[in-house]
Design a protein around this motif. Structure first.
Motif, PDB file in Angstrom:
ATOM      1  N   SER B  84      -2.285   2.564  -4.451  1.00  0.00           N
ATOM      2  CA  SER B  84      -0.905   2.451  -3.977  1.00  0.00           C
ATOM      3  C   SER B  84      -0.900   2.246  -2.462  1.00  0.00           C
ATOM      4  O   SER B  84       0.092   2.493  -1.798  1.00  0.00           O
ATOM      5  CB  SER B  84      -0.109   3.696  -4.367  1.00  0.00           C
ATOM      6  OG  SER B  84      -0.743   4.851  -3.895  1.00  0.00           O
ATOM      7  N   ARG B  85      -2.027   1.845  -1.908  1.00  0.00           N
ATOM      8  CA  ARG B  85      -2.127   1.478  -0.493  1.00  0.00           C
ATOM      9  C   ARG B  85      -3.292   0.507  -0.389  1.00  0.00           C
ATOM     10  O   ARG B  85      -4.066   0.366  -1.337  1.00  0.00           O
ATOM     11  CB  ARG B  85      -2.399   2.713   0.357  1.00  0.00           C
ATOM     12  CG  ARG B  85      -3.632   3.474  -0.139  1.00  0.00           C
ATOM     13  CD  ARG B  85      -4.107   4.482   0.848  1.00  0.00           C
ATOM     14  NE  ARG B  85      -5.146   5.323   0.293  1.00  0.00           N
ATOM     15  CZ  ARG B  85      -6.417   4.966   0.172  1.00  0.00           C
ATOM     16  NH1 ARG B  85      -6.800   3.747   0.529  1.00  0.00           N
ATOM     17  NH2 ARG B  85      -7.298   5.793  -0.329  1.00  0.00           N
ATOM     18  N   TYR B 110       5.739  -4.300  -5.371  1.00  0.00           N
ATOM     19  CA  TYR B 110       6.155  -3.202  -4.505  1.00  0.00           C
ATOM     20  C   TYR B 110       6.705  -2.037  -5.316  1.00  0.00           C
ATOM     21  O   TYR B 110       7.133  -2.203  -6.459  1.00  0.00           O
ATOM     22  CB  TYR B 110       7.229  -3.685  -3.521  1.00  0.00           C
ATOM     23  CG  TYR B 110       6.708  -4.703  -2.550  1.00  0.00           C
ATOM     24  CD1 TYR B 110       6.105  -4.306  -1.363  1.00  0.00           C
ATOM     25  CD2 TYR B 110       6.784  -6.062  -2.831  1.00  0.00           C
ATOM     26  CE1 TYR B 110       5.599  -5.234  -0.484  1.00  0.00           C
ATOM     27  CE2 TYR B 110       6.285  -7.002  -1.950  1.00  0.00           C
ATOM     28  CZ  TYR B 110       5.698  -6.585  -0.783  1.00  0.00           C
ATOM     29  OH  TYR B 110       5.194  -7.502   0.093  1.00  0.00           O
ATOM     30  N   ALA B 184       2.880   7.677   1.582  1.00  0.00           N
ATOM     31  CA  ALA B 184       3.784   6.566   1.871  1.00  0.00           C
ATOM     32  C   ALA B 184       5.106   7.076   2.415  1.00  0.00           C
ATOM     33  O   ALA B 184       5.684   6.479   3.325  1.00  0.00           O
ATOM     34  CB  ALA B 184       4.014   5.749   0.601  1.00  0.00           C
ATOM     35  N   GLU B 187       4.585   8.026   6.002  1.00  0.00           N
ATOM     36  CA  GLU B 187       4.346   6.866   6.848  1.00  0.00           C
ATOM     37  C   GLU B 187       5.616   6.043   7.048  1.00  0.00           C
ATOM     38  O   GLU B 187       5.911   5.607   8.160  1.00  0.00           O
ATOM     39  CB  GLU B 187       3.270   6.008   6.187  1.00  0.00           C
ATOM     40  CG  GLU B 187       2.589   5.074   7.117  1.00  0.00           C
ATOM     41  CD  GLU B 187       1.391   4.466   6.423  1.00  0.00           C
ATOM     42  OE1 GLU B 187       1.373   3.237   6.319  1.00  0.00           O
ATOM     43  OE2 GLU B 187       0.513   5.207   5.954  1.00  0.00           O
ATOM     44  N   LEU B 188       6.364   5.845   5.958  1.00  0.00           N
ATOM     45  CA  LEU B 188       7.492   4.921   6.031  1.00  0.00           C
ATOM     46  C   LEU B 188       8.785   5.606   6.449  1.00  0.00           C
ATOM     47  O   LEU B 188       9.496   5.124   7.324  1.00  0.00           O
ATOM     48  CB  LEU B 188       7.695   4.238   4.683  1.00  0.00           C
ATOM     49  CG  LEU B 188       6.508   3.391   4.240  1.00  0.00           C
ATOM     50  CD1 LEU B 188       6.595   3.107   2.758  1.00  0.00           C
ATOM     51  CD2 LEU B 188       6.471   2.110   5.032  1.00  0.00           C
ATOM     52  N   SER B 298       9.569   1.297   1.117  1.00  0.00           N
ATOM     53  CA  SER B 298       8.859   0.730  -0.030  1.00  0.00           C
ATOM     54  C   SER B 298       7.464   0.342   0.405  1.00  0.00           C
ATOM     55  O   SER B 298       7.210   0.086   1.575  1.00  0.00           O
ATOM     56  CB  SER B 298       9.606  -0.467  -0.597  1.00  0.00           C
ATOM     57  OG  SER B 298       9.366  -1.609   0.183  1.00  0.00           O
ATOM     58  N   ARG B 299       6.547   0.338  -0.558  1.00  0.00           N
ATOM     59  CA  ARG B 299       5.141   0.087  -0.206  1.00  0.00           C
ATOM     60  C   ARG B 299       4.526  -0.886  -1.210  1.00  0.00           C
ATOM     61  O   ARG B 299       4.950  -0.940  -2.368  1.00  0.00           O
ATOM     62  CB  ARG B 299       4.372   1.390  -0.262  1.00  0.00           C
ATOM     63  CG  ARG B 299       4.516   1.988  -1.642  1.00  0.00           C
ATOM     64  CD  ARG B 299       3.690   3.180  -1.857  1.00  0.00           C
ATOM     65  NE  ARG B 299       4.246   3.922  -2.990  1.00  0.00           N
ATOM     66  CZ  ARG B 299       3.693   5.000  -3.481  1.00  0.00           C
ATOM     67  NH1 ARG B 299       2.584   5.450  -2.969  1.00  0.00           N
ATOM     68  NH2 ARG B 299       4.242   5.611  -4.503  1.00  0.00           N
TER      69      ARG B 299
END
Lengths: 429, 363
Positions: B84-85, B110, B184, B187-188, B298-299
């Protein structure tokens, strides 16, 4: 107390004192009984609530919703060249047949987005149903048949629990109402829940793969831990001399029984997978790990059973000239067998419900194909429950509960078997 | 006697096992639990519609998957890992060192991270700054935010942060630090809010400048300081680690309408009748808005395949083609039905080509 008695004796009121303390003692007695009873009631209540919750959530998974559609087995779709080749038949686009039938049923649906919503009423597993039908009997090609197809999980949930819990759109509800009015919507026993492996579509998911995986794991565990455990118990109880070493071994066995099961999983990962190079997710490795876990249980139970055989039996056999080994195997072991078996069955039941050590050796995996041997990748019932509980689709909730019911049924059966064996063979001395 | 026999039986089984481990006729996938629901759908369809066996998919987490994947080449090791990264440089180097040379990188789409609450309560309108101030361990001093002074998070209700928010107690249920969703989210969402303070942003700039001038130690120190400020989640009970089970968070939100929950978009989509996603920086977590990149949290999701296993394990190439086909990840594909947010057509073309021609990635 004695002071009190002296004082009362002085006044000649012994009778009153006794009566006084009697009331107190009786009160205490009643209080203790009430506490004991309420503990049992509370315990039963918790069990009752748990069962009621699981059953009320899970029973609906044993039914599935089906939609009846007239399917035209169009040869232009299935086998345009008329080859009759099973490979061609297997790879045909059966989804299209379902879509065609749906469009025919609701000719007013024209827009692209609406069509997509319409197609969503029927499960993607319906194509598999049609494929199996054609492969079994190719003569259905170019005929039109009224077939009951598996409905999508959203439709299934709507049919079972009503609108309040449904994610369906208004149009879809209207189409379903039409189908229902024509009698083309029904609920049937969900046999495929017991005959298929895991799936990401809740309406297609079944527990067969997990049950077979559990069976293989338990088979390996039983096959290894019963002979090893019984042999160890016989040696320790009947043959070994009591000295510092056997004491040490005994203490270690008792300690091993209390080690958290996850530790055995880590051990299994290090030894069986990393060192011996056995494949991950295999029932063999699962069985080996659970063997480590159940061995102490079986050894302790077997030793207790051997110990309960009266020494007079051994002495009589030895007196008749039997060797130590003959005494053990002809007389002591058969008498201890019911106890040993009871202990083993309870150990197996424990192994059947175990998840933690199996997480470490790769059994938390999505496996669709039913395992065929102890080397095939597999998962087990408790892990399947864990995986389903974590799935986003709402319909997996009831499947989770249903799988728990199946697991509980197996556990209850095994415990009943243990009780029966004990009742039947147990000897009192 | 009996013992001897069983010891022999064990050793025989073990040696048989080693012999059988020499071959594998199914694809072996490990990795992220976020990609798991998508990879499993593809695997199931692949198993049903081709002559190959259904791939085995283990849910190990992104980091755990990379570790297994990079251990080496051979049937014992997985063919594909989900993440997922993006793969980290250190992981890539480890792969190379262990002989895993050609890795095909495929981005599949995504995943939006939703911050949601029960429908019984009004919808939250949050900014990333609100999220940072509500959940960070230390925040800039509210009296003088630009002074460069940090204080332990003093906020206990939402309206203390932003008067437009309800006066509910701050109570957020979310994943534990081991989860990729948490990474995530930090980070986001949190870092996004953190950066709005000029002096915190300056730390990152200084770190980059130090790196350029060659002072690696200072650069690392500053970077860690920046990360500690922006990614540190408060531990005073306002952020509740609810385990990896997102369904549990949804149930708890229903029971407690004043709480917020953090989880993947697919869970929001499945439970739209009970919970609602909060607006973040004015954008709702809706399919179209995540797909066109307007929704800020979103990632991207990835998987990595070993080119060296192609031809040794049957079906890898076909599996990649199935995963990257329009009927799977296209705008109306079956993965989209499961909650994946599709990539723009151009990106799909690029990664689809990488999958078909097995183009190895470069770092």
């Amino acid at each position: 107390m004695s002071k009190l008695i002296k004082a009362t004796v002085k006044r000649g009121q012994i009778r009153e004192a006794v009566e006084h303390s009697l009331i107190k003692r009786k009160k205490r007695n009643r209080r203790f009984r009430a506490l004991g009873l309420s503990a049992i009631i509370l315990g039963m209540l918790f069990v009752g609530v748990m069962f009621a919750s699981i059953i009320s959530k899970g029973y609906s998974a044993f039914w599935r919703t089906e939609i009846q559609l007239p399917i035209h087995f169009d040869p232009a779709v299935i086998d345009p060249q008329n080859t009759g080749n099973p490979e061609v038949l297997a790879s045909a686009n059966y989804q299209k047949l379902v879509k065609d039938a749906l469009r025919k049923q609701f000719p007013e649906v024209k827009k692209r987005k609406e069509k997509r919503n319409l197609y969503r009423l029927v499960s993607s597993g319906a194509a598999g149903q049609l494929r199996r039908l054609v492969l079994k009997d190719a003569s259905v090609i170019d005929t039109t048949q009224n077939l009951w197809l598996i409905a999508d999980d959203d439709v299934d949930q709507y049919y079972k629990h009503g609108q309040s819990q449904s994610r369906l759109k208004e149009k879809q509800l209207a189409w379903l109402a039409q189908l229902r009015a024509k009698g083309d919507l029904r609920s049937r026993f969900n046999a495929s829940f017991f005959s298929t492996g895991d799936s990401r579509e809740p309406e297609l998911a079944g527990i067969r793969g997990a049950v077979v995986g559990s069976f293989f794991v338990i088979l390996v565990t039983l096959g290894l831990s019963l002979p090893l455990g019984v042999a160890a118990a016989i040696y320790l109880e009947e043959f070994s001399r009591r000295n510092r070493w056997t004491n040490l071994i005994e203490i270690n066995i008792n300690n091993l029984a209390a080690v958290p099961s996850i530790v055995f999983g880590l051990l299994g990962l290090a030894v069986f997978i990393n060192f011996f190079g056995l494949p991950r997710s295999a029932p063999l490795v699962g069985g080996l790990v659970l063997t480590l876990m159940t061995l102490p249980t079986i050894i302790i139970a077997s030793r207790a059973a051997l110990k309960s055989v009266p020494p007079s039996i051994r002495e009589a056999a030895l007196g008749m000239g039997a060797s130590k080994m003959q005494t053990t195997f002809h007389h002591v072991l058969p008498l201890a067998m019911p106890g040993i078996l009871t202990g083993s069955i309870i150990g197996m039941a424990q192994a059947l419900g175990e998840t933690a050590p199996l997480l470490m050796i790769g059994m938390v995996a999505f496996i669709v194909d039913i395992p065929g041997s102890i080397m095939d990748p597999a998962t087990v019932l408790p892990v399947q429950i864990y995986l389903w509980a974590d799935s986003p689709e709402r319909a997996f909730t009831e499947r989770t509960s249903a799988a728990i019911l199946v697991l509980l049924t197996f556990l209850v059966l095994m415990n009943l078997l243990a009780i029966r064996l004990r009742r039947k063979w147990e000897k009192r001395w | 006697m009996k013992k001897l026999r069983s010891v022999m039986a064990v050793s025989m089984i073990v040696s048989a096992g080693i012999a059988a481990a020499g071959a594998r006729d199914y694809i072996y996938v490990v990795g992220s639990s976020t990609v798991y629901p998508f990879a499993t759908v593809v695997a199931e369809r692949f198993g049903k519609s081709t002559k190959f066996k259904t791939p085995k998919i283990e849910s190990t987490g992104s980091g755990g998957g990379m570790k297994l994947f990079c251990q080496g080449v051979g049937v014992k090791h997985p063919d594909i890992t989900n993440a997922s990264r993006r793969i980290k440089k250190s992981e890539f180097d480890k792969c190379q060192a262990n002989g895993v040379k050609d890795i095909v990188e495929i981005k599949i789409g995504y995943d939006g991270i939703a911050i949601a609450n029960s429908k019984k309560a009004p919808r939250f309108k949050l900014s990333r700054k609100d999220i940072f101030l509500a959940l960070a361990k230390d925040v800039p001093d509210p009296k003088a935010p630009e002074s460069g002074k940090l204080v332990p998070n003093p906020y206990s209700t939402w309206d203390e942060i932003n008067p437009e928010l309800p006066s509910y107690k701050i109570e957020v249920l979310g994943p534990p630090p081991t989860s990729g969703t948490r990474d995530a989210f930090a980070e986001l969402a949190m870092e996004g809010g953190c950066k709005t303070f000029a002096w915190i942003k300056q730390i990152k700039k200084d770190s980059k400048a130090a790196k350029k001038s060659g002072d690696k130690k200072l650069a690392k120190q500053l970077k860690n300081k920046y990360k500690a400020i922006c990614h540190g989640v408060r531990e005073d009970g306002r952020y509740i680690e609810a385990g990896e089970n997102d369904n549990l968070i949804v149930q708890k939100l229903e029971a407690n309408p004043k709480a917020l929950g953090v989880f993947g978009y697919s869970y929001l989509e499945q439970n739209e009748d009970r919970i609602q996603g909060s607006q973040i920086d004015g954008v709702l977590p809706e399919f179209e808005l995540i797909a066109n990149g307007e929704y800020p949290v979103s990632r991207p999701l990835f998987f990595y395949a070993k080119k060296m296993h192609v031809g040794k394990i049957p079906g890898i190439k076909e599996f990649l083609v199935e995963f990257t086909s329009e009927q799977a990840w296209g705008d109306e594909g079956y993965l989209i039905d499961k909650g994946l947010i599709p990539m723009p057509a151009e990106e799909r073309k690029k990664y689809g080509k990488a999958a078909k021609q097995l183009i190895p990635m470069k770092f």
